[in-house]
Design a protein around this motif. Structure first.
Motif: not given
Length: 482
Positions: A167-173, A398-415
């Motif tokens: 994808a491309l990536g943008g600076n929100r501001q 299954e292994a990832a269930k115990s791992m935390t991830i701090d991801r922008n939900p808008d970005n996750e939905a976009a992907v």
């Protein structure tokens, strides 16, 4: 991946591993021990013969290579009779190292490469088809679509590590300052004309010179082919070959994309020195506020931006010099000429190699175990978590269930939206055609694109050079003419 493939920065290695001199412990030489080997994905037994499996692996994620010692230890714990020996490589020298070993007839048993490189090594008869060795449990663990990318014809040549979108990536501001409704763009896309106007608005000049560019893409050397490949997929060329197996880049749409590449430089939205911008420089330009939109963007870039933001907040001297806080926004690539938007996907993975001699069935089974170990479960979950990439196996999820991830939900939905429009896998393209396309890419497209970016040739001249080489390679009946 890579690949291929630039997904993470190269870290200093915490261990030193000897160079590979052969394909495992007799894998390529066909001298693997003849003792029994189960070929199952479970634990080894005392009756199984000792064996070594070699792997050549680049820095797939930021922390990947620092985990090599633990991977080797965990694999040996799972299979006490087997040793996994990993050789690290940088992204820059991965292909050269692999080709040197392939040309010597002693490649590693496993190498991490992009699925688009499979044709090249199949034609050289140096890949190992694991169709008759892979277990049904391994197949069932995978999401079906990513696994298709590791096939060529009827053969399966390894396991994918991830399926991600270029994808491309943008600076929100900066996007919001330019009046760009990025949330709408994330979900509905944009045309090239809309994109071009947006990057014009995002370009800021000071004293007649650009203080900030609207768009910067890494194009130095071979990275330029990523730029072109991503754009042409959105201009009606989902693959280098049409569905009736004619070479696609002779199309007039290919020429129109080349014209667009020059337009964005000529109108000042991209640097005139774009041909010298490598992956590291374009990311530095993004973090230091010298560009509004960057490419190619992968999910891991959000994580990298967050980490740099945290360093700035903590006054950590390891933050990128001159960088500013950046809220990274995932953006789609624009579509061209009224064609549908098609996402360029990257499916990289652990590809299985053989030497000059046929490997023993026992060694082949062991290589499959090692490749699957790297591509699934805890190893895959850890790597994908670092990349912000969604797992593509049940065991990794299954292994990832115990791992935390701090991801922008808008970005996750976009992907997720972009993945719905992913270019399909093309295992139907014959090996000789795929290898021919790679040859044209290396010999003509990459050098001519560099000349186009530098303003040394016109789009028309590059298009003509590609057409001429394609006709030589595939014949007049083997190319698309419109």
């Amino acid at each position: 991946m890579r690949k291929k493939h630039l997904l993470a920065s190269v870290l200093a290695l915490a261990l030193s591993l000897p160079a590979l001199t052969a394909c495992g412990n007799g894998g390529g030489s066909g001298s693997g021990s003849g003792s029994e080997s189960s070929g199952n994905s479970g634990n080894g037994t005392a009756a199984e013969a000792k064996d070594t499996i070699t792997a050549l692996l680049p820095p797939v994620s930021g922390n990947f290579q620092s985990n090599f010692a633990q991977m080797e230890k965990d694999f040996n714990a799972l299979y006490p009779n087997l040793t996994l020996k990993i050789e690290p490589a940088s992204w820059e020298d991965m292909t050269q190292k692999l080709d040197t070993q392939v040309n010597a007839g002693s490649p590693p048993d496993i190498a991490f490469i992009g699925s688009d490189g499979i044709s090249k090594y199949v034609q050289q008869e140096m890949l190992m088809d694991i169709t008759d060795t892979v277990t049904q449990d391994m197949i069932d663990d995978y999401d079906p679509v990513p696994l298709e990318y590791m096939k060529k014809g009827e053969g399966l040549y390894g396991f994918p590590a991830y399926m991600e979108v270029h994808a491309l990536g943008g600076n929100r501001q900066f996007l919001e300052e330019a009046g760009i409704d990025w949330k709408n763009v994330q979900q509905n896309g944009w045309t090239y004309d809309e994109f071009r106007e947006a990057i014009k608005k995002g370009t800021v000049k000071e004293g007649g010179a650009a203080k900030r560019y609207g768009f910067v893409f890494a194009t130095a050397g071979v990275t330029g082919k990523d730029y072109l490949s991503i754009l042409v997929k959105n201009a009606g060329m989902k693959s280098a070959f049409t569905e009736d197996l004619k070479y696609a880049y002779t199309s007039k749409n290919f020429l129109e994309v080349l014209k667009a590449i020059r337009q964005m430089i000529d109108d000042g939205s991209m640097p005139k020195e774009l041909s010298s911008v490598d992956a590291g420089k374009r990311w530095n330009m993004f973090l230091t506020g010298q560009t509004m939109i960057t490419g190619k963007g992968l999910a891991t870039f959000e994580n990298s931006a967050k980490q740099n933001n945290e360093k700035l907040k903590a006054n950590d001297g390891s933050a990128v010099a001159g960088s500013i806080p950046v809220d990274y926004i995932v953006l789609p690539v624009p579509s061209f000429l009224g064609e549908e938007a098609v996402s360029s996907t990257v499916v990289d993975g652990y590809v299985t190699f053989r030497g000059k001699k046929e490997p023993t069935p026992e060694h082949k089974a062991n290589v499959v175990k090692a490749a699957y170990f790297l591509a699934s479960g805890k190893v895959a979950a850890t790597t994908n978590n670092d990349l912000f990439a969604a797992p593509i196996t049940k065991s990794a999820r299954e292994a990832a269930k115990s791992m935390t991830i701090d991801r922008n939900p808008d970005n996750e939905a976009a992907v997720q939206t972009l993945l719905l429009h992913a270019a399909p896998a093309r295992p139907d393209i014959p090996v000789e055609l795929g290898a021919g396309a790679i040859k044209i890419e290396d010999a003509v497209i990459v050098p001519k694109l560099q000349a186009l970016l530098a303003g040394e040739i016109t789009p028309e001249e590059m298009h003509e050079a590609v057409k001429n080489e394609a006709v030589k390679t595939f014949g007049e009946d083997g190319v698309a003419i419109d």
